[in-house]
Design a protein around this motif. Sequence first.
Motif, PDB file in Angstrom:
ATOM      1  N   PHE A 118       5.390   0.899 -10.844  1.00  0.00           N
ATOM      2  CA  PHE A 118       5.635   1.833  -9.742  1.00  0.00           C
ATOM      3  C   PHE A 118       6.968   2.550  -9.938  1.00  0.00           C
ATOM      4  N   SER A 132       3.815   1.548  -1.196  1.00  0.00           N
ATOM      5  CA  SER A 132       4.400   1.713  -2.527  1.00  0.00           C
ATOM      6  C   SER A 132       3.405   2.400  -3.464  1.00  0.00           C
ATOM      7  N   TYR A 133       2.148   1.976  -3.343  1.00  0.00           N
ATOM      8  CA  TYR A 133       1.113   2.598  -4.173  1.00  0.00           C
ATOM      9  C   TYR A 133       0.984   4.088  -3.859  1.00  0.00           C
ATOM     10  N   THR A 134       0.920   4.427  -2.564  1.00  0.00           N
ATOM     11  CA  THR A 134       0.733   5.843  -2.218  1.00  0.00           C
ATOM     12  C   THR A 134       1.938   6.669  -2.667  1.00  0.00           C
ATOM     13  N   THR A 147       2.433   7.437   3.098  1.00  0.00           N
ATOM     14  CA  THR A 147       3.565   6.533   2.896  1.00  0.00           C
ATOM     15  C   THR A 147       4.422   6.461   4.148  1.00  0.00           C
ATOM     16  N   LEU A 193      -2.293   2.517 -11.633  1.00  0.00           N
ATOM     17  CA  LEU A 193      -1.662   2.332 -10.324  1.00  0.00           C
ATOM     18  C   LEU A 193      -2.547   1.508  -9.409  1.00  0.00           C
ATOM     19  N   LYS A 194      -3.868   1.807  -9.397  1.00  0.00           N
ATOM     20  CA  LYS A 194      -4.783   1.091  -8.508  1.00  0.00           C
ATOM     21  C   LYS A 194      -4.883  -0.378  -8.913  1.00  0.00           C
ATOM     22  N   LEU A 204      -1.800  -2.206  -7.790  1.00  0.00           N
ATOM     23  CA  LEU A 204      -1.861  -2.482  -6.349  1.00  0.00           C
ATOM     24  C   LEU A 204      -2.757  -3.688  -6.082  1.00  0.00           C
ATOM     25  N   HIS A 214      10.428   2.051  -3.382  1.00  0.00           N
ATOM     26  CA  HIS A 214       9.971   0.857  -4.096  1.00  0.00           C
ATOM     27  C   HIS A 214      10.997  -0.263  -3.999  1.00  0.00           C
ATOM     28  N   ALA A 243       1.551   7.187  -6.327  1.00  0.00           N
ATOM     29  CA  ALA A 243       0.446   8.122  -6.549  1.00  0.00           C
ATOM     30  C   ALA A 243       0.860   9.544  -6.182  1.00  0.00           C
ATOM     31  N   ILE A 272       0.843  -1.202   0.000  1.00  0.00           N
ATOM     32  CA  ILE A 272       0.000   0.000   0.000  1.00  0.00           C
ATOM     33  C   ILE A 272       0.877   1.252   0.000  1.00  0.00           C
TER      34      ILE A 272
END
Lengths: 264, 250
Positions: free
Chosen positions: B91, A97-99, A122, B35-36, B39, A247, A102, A95
């Motif tokens: 990513f 990594s996703y934020t 993050t 991105l979503k 994930l 990452h 983003a 999660i």
Amino acid sequence: MTTLDSRSNPLGQDVQGSEPLWKRYLPGHHWRSGEEEFDACTLGFWLFLATEVLLFAGLFCAYTVLRYKHPEAFANGSSYLDWRWGALNTVVLLISSYTMAASIRAFQLNHQKQGRMLLATTFICGLAFLLIKFTFEYTPKLSGWFISFDPALHHYASLIDKEGMWGLFKHVEGYGGKAPGQFFSYAFSEDAWEPLWWSVYYCATGIHALHVIIGMSLIAWCFRRARMLAYGPSHYTMVENTGLYWHLVDLIWIFLFPLLYLIH
Amino acid sequence: MSTPHSTAEVFNELDPHGFGGYTKHAHHVVSGTVLKVILGILLAFTVVTVGAAQFEKWIETSLAIQLPHWVNVFIAMSIATVKATLVLMYFMLLRYSNPINTIVFLFCLLAFALFLFFTLLDLSTRGAINPIKAHQVEAGGIGGITAGWRTGPDAILISQAPVVFWRERKITEVGQKRFDEMKAILSHGGHGSTHAPEGSTGNRSLNRPGLTEGLFSATAPAAHGSGHDAHGSEHGAQPAPAHNAEPAKH
């Protein structure tokens, strides 16, 4: 002031008026454009990441050799780890990594507030990772002290012999001592080579945790600079490279999790 | 983004060879949906890798089929590699950024692969060499390391395997009966795993290449001579001088 990424127009506000910091950023005079500077910075950072991968390569190699030689010790040692904590930490890192990704996107689109919120998320995920690791894994295994709401405690209820910090921590007799190498003092081990397993476990997860801490510091730095509006569509190199570092931390954990928690 | 040197017709003394055209490319902004989705896939693969490990355990305990060790490693590492590739491509933006970054990373992985390959090559052929050397290995302890965290004059020196030392110390402290009670609670069960790992049995042998079988093992201590027979037959090597209690002097 010239720091990691704060180079800006020396004429500053007099010329540019109230433009945000990221618009006033000027690439170094030896670059033709900000694009070139960005590409070179990123390439340099990938070279650094390569050295990081090789650092962990040594650990993975040690793991391979020792597990090959002592499969029982590794299966034994791994069975003391709870895969549920490992899986939870995997989810937390994914999660985060996703934020992180983003938040880079947000700065590229000049969504400043969203970018800062995602950076903060993050950071909090990194903190959660460390807290889970130290509270539920390192501390009980090294010392036998559990936090009182650890779900594993009900199994060891009959062995609780001490309480600490007004009942916040409970000590399970005989549980601790699962320390690396010669510091090992756990009495109920089933394989003579188990101290080796703990050496590998603490080295790998410890160096990984150190990387989490460094990554969190970089994110905190980015957050501070982002509040000064230092990052925007034409300049976000620092966030990009911090993201790459973060990452990589995630990438290493993706391999450590099955290797340490799921073997049998 | 604007590059001031992109007009080819006019001679530009800052960019005399017109390189500007090669180096400028807009930064790619990945779509939020991508991105979503990535994930989601990564989380799903985490579930899959845990599920696969549980399933393998179930096969081994319920169906009593012993899977080879590499099955476990192969499945877990394949899933991890897919996850890592997704992180790298989407990513870490390798899919959209300058290809030189990908090349750098792949060369790094190549170095890692060479490193691992030669190590494994060495490891996997140890068994072929060691029977010759086996009689030079002596069971004599570990040379007096200190036990536990203490250092200084009151440090306890031990010359056994730490596992044996601490076990015997605990037995002296609490008595054998209490020790067995504690062991029943502490070994395997409370912490997620209900799978008791097995050592070698009459039907199945976990090999331990490179050392005389059971020489330093806490669970199955074997005399120096008795380990030889197993080794000799396993590798078809020369019969070792099993009656010779004294190691040969070189």
